[in-house]
Each structure stands twice: as structure tokens, then as C-alpha cells.
Design an enzyme around this catalytic site. Structure first.
Site, PDB file in Angstrom:
ATOM      1  CG  HIS A 173      -1.800   1.199   1.301  1.00 53.70           C
ATOM      2  ND1 HIS A 173      -3.005   1.220   0.648  1.00 53.70           N
ATOM      3  CD2 HIS A 173      -1.655   2.415   1.886  1.00 53.70           C
ATOM      4  CE1 HIS A 173      -3.584   2.394   0.841  1.00 53.70           C
ATOM      5  NE2 HIS A 173      -2.791   3.139   1.594  1.00 53.70           N
ATOM      6  CG  ASP A 189     -11.697   4.348   5.909  1.00 56.49           C
ATOM      7  OD1 ASP A 189     -11.207   5.148   6.725  1.00 56.49           O
ATOM      8  OD2 ASP A 189     -11.400   4.351   4.700  1.00 56.49           O
ATOM      9  NE  ARG A 193      -9.675  11.172   8.814  1.00 59.34           N
ATOM     10  CZ  ARG A 193      -8.840  10.322   8.188  1.00 59.34           C
ATOM     11  NH1 ARG A 193      -9.240   9.136   7.809  1.00 59.34           N
ATOM     12  NH2 ARG A 193      -7.603  10.666   7.969  1.00 59.34           N
ATOM     13  CB  SER A 234      -8.185   5.552   7.383  1.00 61.48           C
ATOM     14  OG  SER A 234      -8.516   5.530   6.032  1.00 61.48           O
ATOM     15  CE  LYS A 278      -8.735   2.526   3.442  1.00 65.75           C
ATOM     16  NZ  LYS A 278      -8.890   3.881   3.011  1.00 65.75           N
TER      17      LYS A 278
HETATM   18  N1  URA Z   1      -5.455   7.045   2.748  1.00 64.07           N
HETATM   19  C1  URA Z   1      -6.456   6.419   3.407  1.00 64.07           C
HETATM   20  O1  URA Z   1      -6.910   5.358   2.992  1.00 64.07           O
HETATM   21  N2  URA Z   1      -6.931   6.984   4.525  1.00 64.07           N
HETATM   22  C2  URA Z   1      -6.456   8.144   5.034  1.00 64.07           C
HETATM   23  O2  URA Z   1      -6.933   8.590   6.057  1.00 64.07           O
HETATM   24  C3  URA Z   1      -5.434   8.796   4.326  1.00 64.07           C
HETATM   25  C4  URA Z   1      -4.936   8.208   3.180  1.00 64.07           C
END
Ligand code: URA
Length: 434
Positions: A82, A161, A168, A183, A187
Site C-alpha cells: 500500500h 472508513d 474527515r 483508515s 482496509k
Molecule cells: N489514505 C487512506 O486510505 N486513509 C487516510 O486517512 C489517508 C490516506
């Protein structure tokens, strides 16, 4: 439980217990807590932070708010990757085939780009015919067969999320390390891999503008992963200037293929080799990093990575023509040169400005519903440290609409900064936290 009490508790810097965090996540998922209370809580976290236990509990509760992908039927250690988001970051297109070619399975779910940063799914979709939607069984079957698949995140992956991030985004609470870390990690946990490599970007083009904050984010995410039984390593890499020489979906696909053919830009190749080698170590394919790097470099030379990409593209319905100079990818109608107005050395190339230029041309979105044009973007002919003469080409603007070019030039002129003295090119790989 009264949610208002939890907002007050966090506002006053106190810790939330597991039951309170689970109540919060449930309320976010089923909309029983209204937007204004979720937003107030996010702002309290922004100022007061969360401790490691709270962040881990929040990540796990969010991960469980929707589908949890079960990859256990795929043999071997599944390794995911990621990136926290950058400009010109096409590493997944290079790294996933390289890792899969070494026999390590990668079952990856990716997102779309938003704002000045690009998204991996948009890049794969720039390949004609490439399908990013695949039902769970077909996705798993592809990974069993060819060791690699990259698809769009399922609609029900971490719904908590989705709602929290949207709030946010409009309440000034994105740049909070506990909220970013939970967050991202929720995932990754829900996506099912046993080992995860994070690429935490730092610099003007990234969420984290300085190295200390990037290290803190990296450490937090590594600890979350370890706390829930996943093996995690986090590379910290420079995003003060774009990665490679292209920004824009089709242009980036072409550059990724060039890299898999062994003639990509030096910075992109360096980072891809490092990330792939780290993933191969996480997957226990190699003990030593140097040994893994040697294998990856060889795979770039002998074409094993490229062959694997072609298998992935075929498995997902896409078409790439290696015999064509643009690999059969559609080109934008207009190529407009952006010329240097003075001589000197490039001492800064602002990644954020270049990302905004590409977005302005139609390569990226301001809102998740915006349509994008895969063909448009920016090709950089000069990067930090290089000399330039007045009138030389700094960049090529790939556009579909002539009216957008003057503003694109203005953005790019702001992105390039010049010096009389030769500057040092910034270091690309700044740290790795395991
Ligand atoms: N990427 C994400 O998936 N979440 C965040 O809060 C910031 C970047």
C-alpha cells in the site's frame, strides 16, 4: 451509552475503551450517530490523539465493519502493498508482477485517485478492456492460477472508513496520524493478506510533509499490523518531486511497462526494485534483502516481470500491444511543449503542483464521482538536479482540450524552481521500519 459522553471524554484527552470504540464504529456504520457528532469526535481525536491500544482497537473494529476477505485457500504467504499516495506513483504496476513472478501471491484491492494524487485502479483502467471488478471467487481463482490480481475495493470493504473519511475530508480532520493509520490499516486487515508492505510518502506531494511525522505514521501502522498478527514493514520514500517522469494514467502505464522492460527512469526503477525485494522478504522467498534485490534486477532484465504483467492483463480482459511504440494505449490528441524561461539547474519540482496540473487537464478528480480522461497528463523532461537551458523543454502537456493549456503551463511554471548552483537530487528511499 451516550455518544456525546465519548466526544467529551476524547475532547478532555481521556482514553476510550474497546466497548466504546466498538459502539462508535457501529454507530458510524449504521448511521445511528449523526454526521455532526462523528465530525466532532474526529476533531477531538485530531487535537488529543489516541494511544496505540485505541488505534489498534479502532482499526480492527473498522476492518470488521464490512466484508473480511478470506485468502486462506490460496497457498503460500500472501503479501499486500500500500502506498499512502503520491504523484506519478505507478509502482504497483511494476512491483506486483515482479513479486508474483517470484512465486509470491499478491491479491490486491486498490482505490481510485482523489485530488492531486493518482489511484492504482485508474491506471489499470487506462489499459483498454482491463476489468477491475471481479467477484470474490474469480479474484481468488486468478491469484491461485497466476499469483497476481489487482481489483477495485469491494463496495462493502470497511464501510465505516468510507463514511468517516468522507466526513474527515470536509471537516479538516484528514491529517491526523491515528485516523490515517486506522483508515489505511483497517482496509489492509480486511483485505486478508498475512504480510503487508507500506510505502509511506513524505514531501510536498504527500500527506506527511516532514520525515518525523512520516516515521511516526509508519511506526503506528507497523504496530497496528503486528498487534493483529500481520507482518508489516514500512518504507519511507520521497514525494517532494513526482516519481518517474509521467503523471497521468495512460502515460504512467507506458512508463511502468518501460520499467518492466528494463528501461524505465532511474528513480522509479530504484524504488520498485526495493519495494519488490522487501515484499519477497516478507513472503519468505529470500532471507537477505540483497539477494532479493538481485533476483528482482534479473527479472527486469530477463522479462519475467513483464511476462507476468501480460498474464495479469490477459486474465483481466485487457490488451497491451508490445509491438506498438505506445503499447496500443490511446494517446491524447494534443502534445504541447512547456519551455524553460531561463537557464540554470532544477532545484525543486513541486509534486503537488504537477499533480494539480494533471488533475486540471482531466487526469484526476476533485470529487469521487468526477469522470477522468486516461489519456491526458504531464511528461516531465527535467527533474531535480538536472541542468536546463532557456528555451529547452521542461515538460510535455498531453491534453484533449486546447483551452486548458494556458492554465496547465502556468501551474507547471510554478512547479519548476531554478538555481545557479547544481543542487543535490533528494534521496529517494529514506528509511524502512520493520
Ligand atoms: N489514505 C487512506 O486510505 N486513509 C487516510 O486517512 C489517508 C490516506
Amino acid at each position: 451509552m451516550v455518544f456525546q459522553d465519548l466526544i467529551i471524554k476524547k475532547r478532555d484527552g481521556r482514553e476510550l475503551d474497546l466497548g466504546e470504540i466498538e459502539y462508535l464504529v457501529q454507530g458510524i456504520s449504521d448511521h445511528s450517530i449523526p454526521d455532526y457528532q462523528v465530525s466532532a469526535w474526529a476533531m477531538a481525536v485530531f487535537f488529543q490523539g489516541m494511544n496505540r491500544r485505541e488505534i489498534r482497537d479502532l482499526s480492527l473494529a473498522m476492518a470488521r465493519s464490512g466484508d473480511m476477505i478470506d485468502l486462506s485457500s490460496i497457498p503460500g504467504i500472501k503479501v499486500d502493498k500500500h502506498s499512502t499516495g503520491g504523484v506519478g506513483d505507478k509502482t504497483t504496476l511494476v512491483v506486483v508482477p515482479l513479486v508474483a513472478a517470484a512465486g509470491i501471491p499478491v491479491a490486491k484491492m486498490s482505490g481510485r485517485g482523489l485530488g492531486h494524487t493518482g489511484g492504482t485502479i485508474d491506471k489499470f483502467e487506462a489499459i483498454p478492456g482491463f476489468q477491475v471488478e471481479k467477484a470474490g471467487p474469480a479474484f481468488i481463482d486468478q491469484v491461485k492460477r497466476i499469483k497476481a490480481a489487482v481489483i477495485a475495493q469491494s463496495g462493502n470493504l470497511v464501510p465505516a472508513d468510507k463514511r468517516l473519511y468522507a466526513l474527515r475530508d470536509v471537516t479538516g480532520t484528514v491529517e491526523s496520524i491515528p485516523l490515517i493509520a486506522s483508515s489505511i490499516m483497517s482496509k489492509k486487515i480486511a483485505s486478508g493478506a498475512q504480510a503487508i508492505l507500506l510505502d509511506v510518502k513524505v514531501g510536498q506531494g504527500a500527506f506527511m510533509k516532514d520525515l518525523d511525522r512520516a516515521r511516526e505514521l509508519a511506526r503506528t501502522m507497523v504496530e497496528i499490523g503486528q498487534g493483529v498478527g500481520r507482518e508489516v514493514a514500512a518504507v519511507i520514500s520521497d514525494m517532494s518531486q513526482p516519481l518517474g517522469c509521467t503523471v497521468g494514467n495512460t502515460l504512467e502505464v507506458k512508463e511502468a511497462i518501460d520499467t518492466l522492460r528494463g528501461h524505465g527512469p532511474g528513480d522509479l526503477e530504484e524504488l520498485c526494485v526495493y519495494l519488490a525485494a522487501r515484499m519477497l522478504r516478507l513472503g519468505r522467498r529470500f532471507e537477505e534483502l540483497a539477494e532479493a534485490e538481485r533476483w528482482v534486477r534479473e527479472a527486469l532484465k530477463n522479462g519475467q516481470g513483464l511476462t507476468k504483467l501480460m498474464e495479469m492483463v490477459e486474465a483481466q480482459g485487457g490488451e497491451i500491444d508490445l509491438g506498438d511504440e505506445n503499447y496500443g494505449l490511446p494517446r491524447a490528441q494534443i502534445q504541447h511543449l512547456c519551455l524553460a524561461s531561463r537557464s540554470g539547474f532544477i532545484c525543486e519540482l513541486n509534486a503537488m503542483q504537477v499533480g494539480l496540473t494533471a488533475m486540471h487537464l482531466g487526469a484526476g478528480r476533485e470529487c469521487l464521482d468526477d469522470r477522468i480522461d486516461h489519456r491526458v497528463g504531464v511528461e516531465l523532461c527535467k527533474k531535480v538536479g538536472q541542468p536546463v537551458k532557456e528555451g529547452e523543454t521542461l515538460a510535455i502537456i498531453h491534453a484533449q482540450n486546447r483551452e486548458l493549456i494556458p492554465e496547465a503551463i502556468a501551474h507547471l511554471q510554478q512547479a519548476f524552481h531554478f538555481s545557479e548552483e547544481e543542487p543535490q537530487a533528494p534521496a529517494l528511499i529514506l528509511d524502512c521500519i520493520e
